[in-house]
Design a protein around this motif. Structure first.
Motif, PDB file in Angstrom:
ATOM      1  N   THR A  87      -6.889   7.595   2.166  1.00 15.81           N
ATOM      2  CA  THR A  87      -6.991   8.507   3.304  1.00 15.81           C
ATOM      3  C   THR A  87      -7.916   9.650   2.934  1.00 15.81           C
ATOM      4  OG1 THR A  87      -4.743   7.969   4.008  1.00 15.81           O
ATOM      5  CG2 THR A  87      -5.709  10.001   4.891  1.00 15.81           C
ATOM      6  N   LEU A  88      -8.995   9.809   3.697  1.00 18.17           N
ATOM      7  CA  LEU A  88      -9.937  10.907   3.483  1.00 18.17           C
ATOM      8  C   LEU A  88      -9.745  11.952   4.578  1.00 18.17           C
ATOM      9  CD1 LEU A  88     -11.785   8.026   2.941  1.00 18.17           C
ATOM     10  CD2 LEU A  88     -13.087   9.829   1.860  1.00 18.17           C
ATOM     11  N   VAL A 110      -8.815   6.603   7.403  1.00 15.18           N
ATOM     12  CA  VAL A 110      -8.122   5.734   6.448  1.00 15.18           C
ATOM     13  C   VAL A 110      -9.003   4.521   6.178  1.00 15.18           C
ATOM     14  CG1 VAL A 110      -6.065   4.347   5.992  1.00 15.18           C
ATOM     15  CG2 VAL A 110      -5.858   6.510   7.259  1.00 15.18           C
ATOM     16  N   LEU A 111      -9.203   4.224   4.897  1.00 11.49           N
ATOM     17  CA  LEU A 111     -10.000   3.077   4.468  1.00 11.49           C
ATOM     18  C   LEU A 111      -9.145   2.133   3.641  1.00 11.49           C
ATOM     19  CD1 LEU A 111     -13.089   4.974   3.006  1.00 11.49           C
ATOM     20  CD2 LEU A 111     -12.892   3.987   5.288  1.00 11.49           C
ATOM     21  N   THR A 112      -9.437   0.859   3.710  1.00 10.97           N
ATOM     22  CA  THR A 112      -8.853  -0.111   2.788  1.00 10.97           C
ATOM     23  C   THR A 112      -9.942  -0.517   1.812  1.00 10.97           C
ATOM     24  OG1 THR A 112      -7.307  -0.928   4.453  1.00 10.97           O
ATOM     25  CG2 THR A 112      -7.766  -2.373   2.572  1.00 10.97           C
ATOM     26  N   THR A 129      -6.489  10.850  -0.717  1.00 12.71           N
ATOM     27  CA  THR A 129      -5.252  10.407  -1.350  1.00 12.71           C
ATOM     28  C   THR A 129      -5.237   8.887  -1.232  1.00 12.71           C
ATOM     29  OG1 THR A 129      -3.977  10.609   0.700  1.00 12.71           O
ATOM     30  CG2 THR A 129      -3.945  12.509  -0.809  1.00 12.71           C
ATOM     31  N   SER A 130      -4.586   8.240  -2.184  1.00 14.38           N
ATOM     32  CA  SER A 130      -4.556   6.782  -2.202  1.00 14.38           C
ATOM     33  C   SER A 130      -3.219   6.312  -2.757  1.00 14.38           C
ATOM     34  CB  SER A 130      -5.700   6.249  -3.076  1.00 14.38           C
ATOM     35  OG  SER A 130      -5.631   4.838  -3.191  1.00 14.38           O
ATOM     36  N   ASP A 131      -2.798   5.126  -2.343  1.00 19.17           N
ATOM     37  CA  ASP A 131      -1.572   4.562  -2.885  1.00 19.17           C
ATOM     38  C   ASP A 131      -1.802   3.885  -4.243  1.00 19.17           C
ATOM     39  OD1 ASP A 131      -3.015   2.426  -1.833  1.00 19.17           O
ATOM     40  OD2 ASP A 131      -1.268   1.429  -0.969  1.00 19.17           O
ATOM     41  N   LYS A 132      -3.061   3.785  -4.683  1.00 12.85           N
ATOM     42  CA  LYS A 132      -3.420   3.264  -6.010  1.00 12.85           C
ATOM     43  C   LYS A 132      -4.470   4.189  -6.618  1.00 12.85           C
ATOM     44  CE  LYS A 132      -2.723  -1.638  -5.034  1.00 12.85           C
ATOM     45  NZ  LYS A 132      -1.392  -1.704  -5.562  1.00 12.85           N
TER      46      LYS A 132
END
Length: 163
Positions: free
Chosen positions: A88-89, A103-105, A134-137
């Protein structure tokens, strides 16, 4: 290859390292700590920009500290994990007001790179001066800034923040 203590290893990615043409990034594994930098250049050879990588392993949050106002800003992420990362930027003004979120994947082992305005293509970020993520990884992020007149090119790693 072996690098002796105090030595260096300098090569252009292509053709010296002989990677396939579709290679977007590569990982270096070492038995000892390494320090290094990445050098970017224009195809005409008139511009160079570099930043120190210092063995970056990535971060789940960070800041791209400068959006170039008299030229362009490119943002890139590398996902060094096998699973997809949701990134998420958020673009902010100097006063800390959020003006856009995207939000990017970034799929496993993928590099995503684009100009900041294209990443936020459905939103206006002209008043923004910096971008957080922020990122989940853990992802490795960096930016390139270039001037409109072609006289400046700089590379900056994303400033990782505490998770």
């Amino acid at each position: 290859d072996t690098i002796l203590g105090g030595g260096n290893y300098v090569h252009a990615v292509s053709p010296q390292l002989n990677f396939p043409s579709q290679t977007a990034w590569f990982k270096i594994v070492s038995t000892r700590p390494l320090a290094g930098f990445e050098l970017f250049g224009s195809t005409d050879g008139n511009q160079l920009g570099a930043y120190a990588g210092n063995g970056m392993t990535g971060s789940q949050s960070g800041i791209f500290a400068k959006i170039e106002k008299n030229g362009w800003t490119g943002i890139a992420f590398v996902n060094t994990d096998s699973g997809a990362a949701s990134v998420t930027l958020t673009a902010y003004t100097d006063s800390g007001t959020a003006v856009a979120t995207q939000v990017l994947t970034v799929n496993g082992y993928q590099k995503m790179a684009n100009q900041a305005e294209a990443i936020f293509s459905q939103q206006n970020i002209s008043s923004a001066t910096y971008i957080t993520y922020t990122s989940d990884k853990s992802v490795v992020g960096f930016q390139l800034n270039g001037s409109a007149d072609g006289t400046m090119l700089d590379g900056l790693p994303a400033l990782g923040t505490a998770n």
